[in-house]
Write an enzyme that holds these catalytic residues in place. Sequence first.
Site: not given
Length: 855
Positions: A193, A231, A403
């Site tokens: 990520d 994230h 996600s």
Amino acid sequence: MRLSSLLGLLGLGFLASAAHLPRRDYEKQDYYVLHLDPAIPPSEVAIKLGLTHEGQLGELADHHIFSTEKQEEDVVHTALKERRRKRSLGDWDVLDGVKFAQKQKVKARMEKRGVIPPRPEGLPSPVAEREDTADPAAVERQTLVAKRLGIEDPIFNEQWHLFNPIQVGHDVNVTDVWLQGITGFNATVAIVDDGLDMYSDDLKDNYFAEGSYDFNDNSLEPKPRLTDDRHGTRCAGEVSAVKNNVCGVGVAYDSKVAGIRILSKLISDADEAVAMNYAYQRNQIYSCSWGPPDDGRTMDAPGILIRKAMLNAVQNGRDGKGSIYVFASGNGASNDDNCNFDGYTNSIYSITVGAVDRKGLHPYYSEKCSAQLVVTYSSGSNDAIHTTDVGTNACYNGHGGTSAAAPLAAGIFALVLQIRPDLTWRDMQYLVMQTAVPINLDSGDWQQTSIGKHFSHTFGYGKIDSWATIEAAKTFEHVKPQAWYYSPWIHVNQDIPQGNDGLAVSFEVTEDMLKEANLERLEHVTVTMNVEHGRRGDLSVDLVSPDRVISHLSATRKFDTSNAGYNDWTFMSVVHWGESGIGTWTIVVKDTIVNEFNGTFIDWHLKLWGESIDPAKAVPLAMPEEHEDDNHDEVIATTTITGTTQAVTPAPTSSDLASNPSDYPDRPVKTKPTETPTETEAETTPSSTSTEEEAASTSTSSSWLPSFFPTFGVSSKTQIWIYGAAGLILAFCIGLGVYLYLARRKRLRNNPRDEWEFDLLDEDEAENLNGQGRAVGAKQGGRRRAGELYDAFAAGSEDESEGEAEYLDEGGEGEKMLYDDDEEEEEGHHVIGEDEDEEEEAEEAAEGRNEKGQK
Ligand SMILES: *[C@@H]1O[C@H](CO)[C@@H](O)[C@H](O)[C@H]1NC(C)=O
Ligand SMILES: *[C@@H]1O[C@H](CO)[C@@H](O)[C@H](O)[C@H]1NC(C)=O
Ligand SMILES: *[C@@H]1O[C@H](CO)[C@@H](O)[C@H](O)[C@H]1NC(C)=O
């Protein structure tokens, strides 16, 4: 000579690649990846080409990366071309050992799947039906569990995905797993990520430095550096947030979590290939919440080096048991996007995970496709996932999109690996498929598969139930090694009629073909195809198996205006899991949007993947080649050369194809999975391949055609059907030729629906979904929900409205959540308010809907 080259020469290349990776500078340098004959020293190639050898490319044997000063020209290509010109002169040259070369360029940016396209505009706002009264018994249970486990994390009570005291049952059902001491010990998940805050008090004790790397800033620490780099940390928190006094806990709160940072700057395919194999003996699971844009017009697959890395991972990672890749299905459903247009989510090597919200509803963003295996919880119905954030003691309550679903699944798989580290990548897929719990059964797109499972393109096989998965894992028996069968290319070259009819092409798979392929029962099915069309988004493709289970390989996409068509694109389906594969496979290509854009179905190629009959005969799949699907005329030769088919011994001749069905009395009986469908035997055996073959090639065909083909919703008398039955004929030596039996035009009668073979699911059946349910095909020709499913997608204008309703089913309350973090404006915020909506409202809304820029 560089150290890495020296080590390479000594056969110690792994030491070079294990060291700190060489820094890449795409501004000033060019990079080339070369696949070399193992006998060729890379240093000699470097000298010959005037390049610097940078070392082996990650874990890919015989692949090396070379650098030089930046220039326009592809110097390697030029040199190889020159060499090829002179090759006829006879003398040997080191460049003859170059099997493949690729100049690296920075690839299109992958998008994080926490960024969700805005809720479609114009949706009427349903009255928010706030059900925030907790069930007192559930709250009591939650308190008790926390106490027994010593969970004192301040936001544990907000983590409804772990324990939901409001919508009781809508969580991952993990607490009884924890109480058994299964909390992820000894399991490792890598979050691929935008970084991972290893200094967060909620993550640092579980941080796995050895498995971590920053491919964007070439550092051993994948620290978040951009303001946007949150994230990955949030995903990591879902997996492995420590049980302490900070925020909440991860679903596998004693697992280790690594960070592999690739999303914060542009990288090349070479870098991504290295990242996807990084520390692959120690990192067990790779959680990937990103992919090509979910804009409903992109069709993008990983490049050859990345595909090689993924195959390498399942073959050699985790000591040969295979890395577990988990991918988020994508957030583009409101753009009509579909996870079969994404080469990561439709890879057979990845477990594709979609989202379901805290009420068990389909969130408007979560993409559907035939490659989606399972769903788990994420944002929607006025809430999102509550997890760790970047900072020493920071939490986030707005994590969402698919996600947030993928890492939750990855964490549950870590629980599995704690007790069963011996499971292979395919074992894990079986386990997930077998234990998923169907939900939201009234949504109308569930069909029963031939092993008695239920599949929905929206929810896959259902939602993950951690407890059920762990219970099954305890006694799970390994499946035998993988085998596969490749059909020849089936040439069609026919115009696709506009309207609802489509063009159907069949291919007959015989028992002999699969025996020779050593293939016992199916797991994945892939179809590689070529279609030319003026507006790609008008196309849709269905695949109908011999058991008449239907995969919607492709669906129309309103924003996809590309005129590129499908160009050797591979679609994937998990819908046929457990089928024998024997019989007639039919592909139906439709151009349902009647307009000036039309097209031609060129050709297709069916691949059946599954469990081998005889493990002793199983071989590993050869590495993919860049152009392996290019030669549409000599496919058999190609697959033989690359060793990618086991079906190269006695090829069935056309007379084999027509032989008597009673020649095969001992068709292997499937013994796994547990839902052994002995009943299906009775059903599939009579519809023997040879009978159908005969039928197809003689005028008696009318005896079987009408019963089957009306399921396509045929309504036009002008429809063209093509029956392509292709068999293999023996050429000489190992050469095999393609025998193509093809091209038959046929007119079909309009058949009323009541003659369909498909029964609609009744309520009893629906309620019986979880149990062994009802015998598959209990009555002759009796067929489950497939007809209904097909109908929902196929019927003209109904098609439109039902499809829309599906995507919009949550309506649009649009109520925004309040976030702890004031600065958090960037993601997920407008998407969290929703409620179930009425279909009419959705339809109405759909009319006023505009295209939305995603980003
Ligand atoms: C959840 O776990 C419990 C055991 O804790 C189990 O009895 C139940 O079947 C599981 N699944 C569901 C859907 O409740
Ligand atoms: C941890 O995993 C390794 C490798 O799978 C295994 O050999 C070892 O027994 C495991 N340790 C524990 C405590 O489960
Ligand atoms: C497709 O459209 C083109 C241009 O409008 C036309 O010339 C052609 O005949 C059409 N083909 C079919 C199969 O309808």
